[in-house]
Motif scaffolding. Structure first.
Motif, PDB file in Angstrom:
ATOM      1  N   LEU A 335       0.847  -1.189   0.000  1.00 52.58           N
ATOM      2  CA  LEU A 335       0.000   0.000   0.000  1.00 52.58           C
ATOM      3  C   LEU A 335       0.882   1.238   0.000  1.00 52.58           C
ATOM      4  N   ALA A 336       0.379   2.334  -0.551  1.00 50.91           N
ATOM      5  CA  ALA A 336       1.145   3.579  -0.545  1.00 50.91           C
ATOM      6  C   ALA A 336       0.200   4.766  -0.632  1.00 50.91           C
ATOM      7  N   TRP A 337       0.385   5.732   0.262  1.00 50.32           N
ATOM      8  CA  TRP A 337      -0.307   7.011   0.163  1.00 50.32           C
ATOM      9  C   TRP A 337       0.463   7.913  -0.798  1.00 50.32           C
ATOM     10  N   SER A 338      -0.244   8.767  -1.513  1.00 55.16           N
ATOM     11  CA  SER A 338       0.410   9.746  -2.370  1.00 55.16           C
ATOM     12  C   SER A 338       1.252  10.693  -1.523  1.00 55.16           C
ATOM     13  N   TRP A 343      -5.582  12.498  -0.023  1.00 54.07           N
ATOM     14  CA  TRP A 343      -6.768  11.665  -0.249  1.00 54.07           C
ATOM     15  C   TRP A 343      -6.565  10.585  -1.295  1.00 54.07           C
ATOM     16  N   VAL A 344      -5.364  10.434  -1.827  1.00 50.38           N
ATOM     17  CA  VAL A 344      -5.091   9.468  -2.892  1.00 50.38           C
ATOM     18  C   VAL A 344      -4.169   8.370  -2.367  1.00 50.38           C
ATOM     19  N   PHE A 345      -4.472   7.116  -2.701  1.00 51.28           N
ATOM     20  CA  PHE A 345      -3.599   6.009  -2.301  1.00 51.28           C
ATOM     21  C   PHE A 345      -3.607   4.913  -3.357  1.00 51.28           C
ATOM     22  N   ALA A 346      -2.567   4.072  -3.298  1.00 48.29           N
ATOM     23  CA  ALA A 346      -2.400   2.965  -4.244  1.00 48.29           C
ATOM     24  C   ALA A 346      -2.361   1.650  -3.485  1.00 48.29           C
ATOM     25  N   SER A 347      -2.939   0.606  -4.078  1.00 47.92           N
ATOM     26  CA  SER A 347      -2.927  -0.750  -3.530  1.00 47.92           C
ATOM     27  C   SER A 347      -2.422  -1.690  -4.617  1.00 47.92           C
TER      28      SER A 347
END
Length: 360
Positions: A335-338, A343-347
């Motif tokens: 997981l990673a937050w921008s 308010w944006v994140f990647a999975s």
């Protein structure tokens, strides 16, 4: 083409990006404070691997491939330089050993995302005779100080910005720790990191190169990940094989503050939001990603507790599950937050699917 991007039906603000190989790590490009950019590394056993630089475009809610770079070996971890968005470390398996290298990508090489382009290797870390687990940049954001952690040794390293030479400034054995899985650097103390091993995590002072505390979870329950609260000193979160996430005050490491049954299987990744610490992400081999609002674990809790009694606790201040992503067909390892948008994140799931999402 090497990757496909598509909007997922039925979920506003959620977009997916598909890799052609399996993958285990996604990280934000922390040196870029303008774009929602992420690095993703693949773990193919037989094919030449790749590192993808992708960008989430909020205006159109689409994801674009900025560049695809050749990386011969399986990528097990990535760490972007905090001061230069073109530099990153990768930890990779050569087949005989685990190594770490510092790479630089060329902006002019991002014009053809359908073909892999070369990276420039600037420096290399050997595995020191053991499996290299993690490379971490200092939270002081000097872009020069980092820690290399393997299964037997912790090394404090210095990067010469001019020559890109990498030198070890201090080194210590990690003692009786076995099955070291990773660690995290305390953002409030540039002299302290935490190391996860079996059912424990330990604080390590980088000046004395000695342990400072030991926190122990349930026996026979592996600690898979750890992250520190960016706004509340001494507080951390861990993910465990019993599906629980646990909250800690490292000044009182004899037991966790509280635990949440977050998943049905192993918790592989936990992340505090770098801007709003009551927002927490967790992912698991149960193929789900959960977004939590944990006010009691945040820097706002002291103010809430001071103005709220047991009989006047409001729904707004209660800890709760905010959202669940169920768009995966495989274990979600990373997981990673921008780095630039709260308010944006990647999975990322093991089958190579990256999902870019908005906090609802």
């Amino acid at each position: 083409p090497r990757a496909a991007a598509m909007a997922l039906p039925g979920r506003g603000g959620t977009t997916s990006y598909g890799l052609k190989f399996q993958a285990r790590c996604v990280v934000p490009v922390v040196g870029d404070q303008v774009h929602n950019r992420f690095l993703v590394g693949t773990t193919s056993l037989r094919e030449e691997n790749e590192v993808h630089l992708i960008e989430f475009v909020e205006e159109s809610e689409t994801v674009k491939c900025v560049g695809v770079f050749r990386h011969a070996r399986e990528v097990w971890q990535l760490a972007g330089c905090p001061t230069n968005d073109r530099l990153f470390f990768s930890v990779y398996n050569t087949g005989l050993e685990h190594r770490g290298s510092l790479w630089r990508w060329n902006p002019s090489s991002t014009r053809s995302p359908d073909s892999s382009l070369p990276l420039e290797e600037l420096a290399q870390l050997s595995d020191n005779g053991a499996v290299l687990r993690r490379v971490m940049w200092s939270p002081s954001n000097d872009g020069e100080t980092l820690v290399a952690l393997d299964e037997s040794t912790l090394r404090l390293c210095k990067l010469d910005a001019g020559s890109s030479a990498l030198s070890t400034t201090a080194e210590a054995g990690v003692g009786d720790l076995v099955r070291v899985t990773g660690g995290a650097w305390d953002p409030h103390n540039k002299h302290q990191v935490a190391i996860t091993s079996e059912n424990t995590f330990r604080g390590w002072d980088l000046r004395s190169m000695k342990p400072t505390y030991v926190a122990e979870g349930p026996k026979e329950c592996q600690v898979r990940d750890i992250d520190f609260n960016p706004n509340r000193p001494y507080h951390a979160i861990t993910g465990h094989d019993d599906g629980k996430i646990r909250f800690w005050d490292v000044r009182k490491p004899t037991g966790d503050l509280h635990a949440v049954q977050a998943h049905l299987h192993w918790v592989w990744c936990v992340r505090f939001n770098p801007f709003h610490d009551q927002l927490i992400l967790s992912s698991s081999t149960d193929r789900h990603v959960h977004l939590w609002r944990m006010t009691s674990a945040s820097s706002a809790w002291d103010d809430v507790a001071a103005t709220t009694t047991a009989t006047t606790t409001t729904t707004e201040n209660q800890d709760k599950l905010v959202d669940t992503l169920e768009d995966f067909d495989d274990s979600v390892y990373s997981l990673a937050w921008s780095a630039c948008d709260a308010w944006v994140f990647a999975s990322l799931s093991y089958d190579g699917r990256v999902v870019l999402s908005h906090v609802p």
